[in-house]
Design a protein around this motif. Structure first.
Motif, short mmCIF file in Angstrom:
data_model
loop_
_atom_site.label_atom_id
_atom_site.label_comp_id
_atom_site.label_asym_id
_atom_site.label_seq_id
_atom_site.Cartn_x
_atom_site.Cartn_y
_atom_site.Cartn_z
N ASP A 21 1.16 0.23 -5.48
CA ASP A 21 2.43 -0.19 -4.90
C ASP A 21 3.28 -0.92 -5.92
O ASP A 21 4.49 -0.66 -6.04
CB ASP A 21 2.18 -1.09 -3.69
CG ASP A 21 1.61 -0.32 -2.50
OD1 ASP A 21 1.66 0.93 -2.54
OD2 ASP A 21 1.12 -0.96 -1.56
N ASP A 22 2.68 -1.86 -6.66
CA ASP A 22 3.42 -2.61 -7.68
C ASP A 22 3.90 -1.68 -8.78
O ASP A 22 5.03 -1.78 -9.26
CB ASP A 22 2.54 -3.71 -8.27
CG ASP A 22 2.23 -4.81 -7.25
OD1 ASP A 22 2.95 -4.89 -6.24
OD2 ASP A 22 1.26 -5.55 -7.46
N ALA A 23 3.02 -0.80 -9.24
CA ALA A 23 3.37 0.11 -10.33
C ALA A 23 4.50 1.05 -9.94
O ALA A 23 5.43 1.29 -10.72
CB ALA A 23 2.14 0.90 -10.76
N ALA A 24 4.42 1.60 -8.73
CA ALA A 24 5.45 2.53 -8.28
C ALA A 24 6.80 1.84 -8.17
O ALA A 24 7.84 2.41 -8.56
CB ALA A 24 5.06 3.14 -6.93
N ALA A 25 6.82 0.60 -7.68
CA ALA A 25 8.08 -0.13 -7.54
C ALA A 25 8.67 -0.45 -8.91
O ALA A 25 9.88 -0.31 -9.13
CB ALA A 25 7.85 -1.42 -6.76
N LEU A 26 7.82 -0.86 -9.85
CA LEU A 26 8.31 -1.16 -11.21
C LEU A 26 8.82 0.10 -11.90
O LEU A 26 9.87 0.08 -12.55
CB LEU A 26 7.19 -1.79 -12.04
CG LEU A 26 7.13 -3.31 -12.12
CD1 LEU A 26 5.99 -3.75 -13.01
CD2 LEU A 26 8.45 -3.89 -12.62
N ALA A 27 8.07 1.19 -11.77
CA ALA A 27 8.49 2.44 -12.40
C ALA A 27 9.82 2.92 -11.84
O ALA A 27 10.67 3.43 -12.59
CB ALA A 27 7.41 3.51 -12.19
N LYS A 28 10.03 2.74 -10.54
CA LYS A 28 11.29 3.13 -9.92
C LYS A 28 12.44 2.32 -10.49
O LYS A 28 13.52 2.85 -10.78
CB LYS A 28 11.20 2.96 -8.41
CG LYS A 28 12.43 3.43 -7.66
CD LYS A 28 12.24 3.29 -6.16
CE LYS A 28 13.47 3.77 -5.40
NZ LYS A 28 13.29 3.64 -3.92
#
Length: 262
Positions: A21-28
């Protein structure tokens, strides 16, 4: 080539260190040039076989991005691109130039919330003659408009950034600046934060009627250095078009981005 493949594998694997969840939000946010994310990218481009003298150029772009909330609904995003260049055999065999080139400073007014995944930003862009070598600077101060628009959905980000700069002051003996920069881009990010992306960078010199076009595919990932969140990316560069005597055979790009999420 083996080392290159191993590095790509390590970049992708590094993303597994994050909760998805954290990684996907940062990547976005990383894929969005006007996101509410403080970041300090160091983008290094090394290009080979340039021009008639088979020259080499290394360009380290220092690109801090700072968003400032000016109201409940709007952000003001400041972005600086400061190139540090070292080049050999570009203008003649056995020659070298090294130092700062001219900085490009952009400011975008952008809504904090996207609508249906659509985000945009507009504002002014400035050319600041910070170059420290006669051959690395225009010696001109320039100004013009800049804009970015992008769409994000299902892990995909696509859009374009554009600016147009005209010189308004500076050394009267140097050529005027009348230049457009266009950067269409597309990125796909997995929930782990790993991503595949590609952009095209077109610089159109209206004054000289010349074009310089680069195609930059990259693979990226997220990791941590201690408590510091970092994004890594790497990929080849292809010089599709260039002014006479300035085209490169090939190049590569490596990016380290220090992230400071709120």
């Amino acid at each position: 080539m083996k080392k290159f493949i191993l590095f790509i594998g390590s970049v992708l694997a590094s993303s597994l260190l994050y909760a998805q969840d954290d990684a996907a939000a940062l990547a976005k946010k990383l894929a969005n040039p006007v996101a509410s994310l403080i970041s300090v990218p160091f983008q290094n481009n090394t290009d080979y076989g340039i021009g008639d003298y088979n020259g080499t150029r290394n360009t380290l772009n220092i690109q801090p991005v700072i968003p400032i909330g000016i109201s409940e609904d709007w952000n003001l995003i400041g972005r600086v691109v400061l190139p540090v260049i070292t080049q050999y055999d570009i203008y003649a065999p056995g020659t070298k130039q090294s130092g700062l080139s001219d900085a490009v400073v952009s400011t975008f007014l952008s809504p904090k919330e996207s609508k249906n995944g659509l985000t945009w930003g507009v504002g002014p862009v400035f050319l600041v003659p910070t170059g420290t070598d006669e051959l690395l600077t225009t010696k001109k101060f320039g100004v013009g408009p800049t804009a970015v628009i992008l769409k994000q959905a299902n892990g995909v980000t696509y859009g374009a950034l554009v600016n147009q700069i005209w010189s308004v002051a500076g050394d009267a003996d140097r050529a005027d600046v009348n230049q457009m920069f266009l950067q269409p881009f597309v990125t796909y990010n997995w929930p782990s934060g790993a991503g595949l992306g590609c952009n095209m960078e077109l610089t159109q010199n209206w004054q000289a009627s010349t074009s310089n076009i680069w195609l930059n595919p990259t693979v990226s990932g997220l990791t941590s250095l201690g408590k510091q969140k970092v994004s890594l990316a790497i990929g080849p560069r292809f010089n599709i078009a260039a002014p006479d005597g300035q085209q490169a055979d090939w190049g590569w790009r490596a990016v380290v981005i220090f992230l400071f999420p709120k």
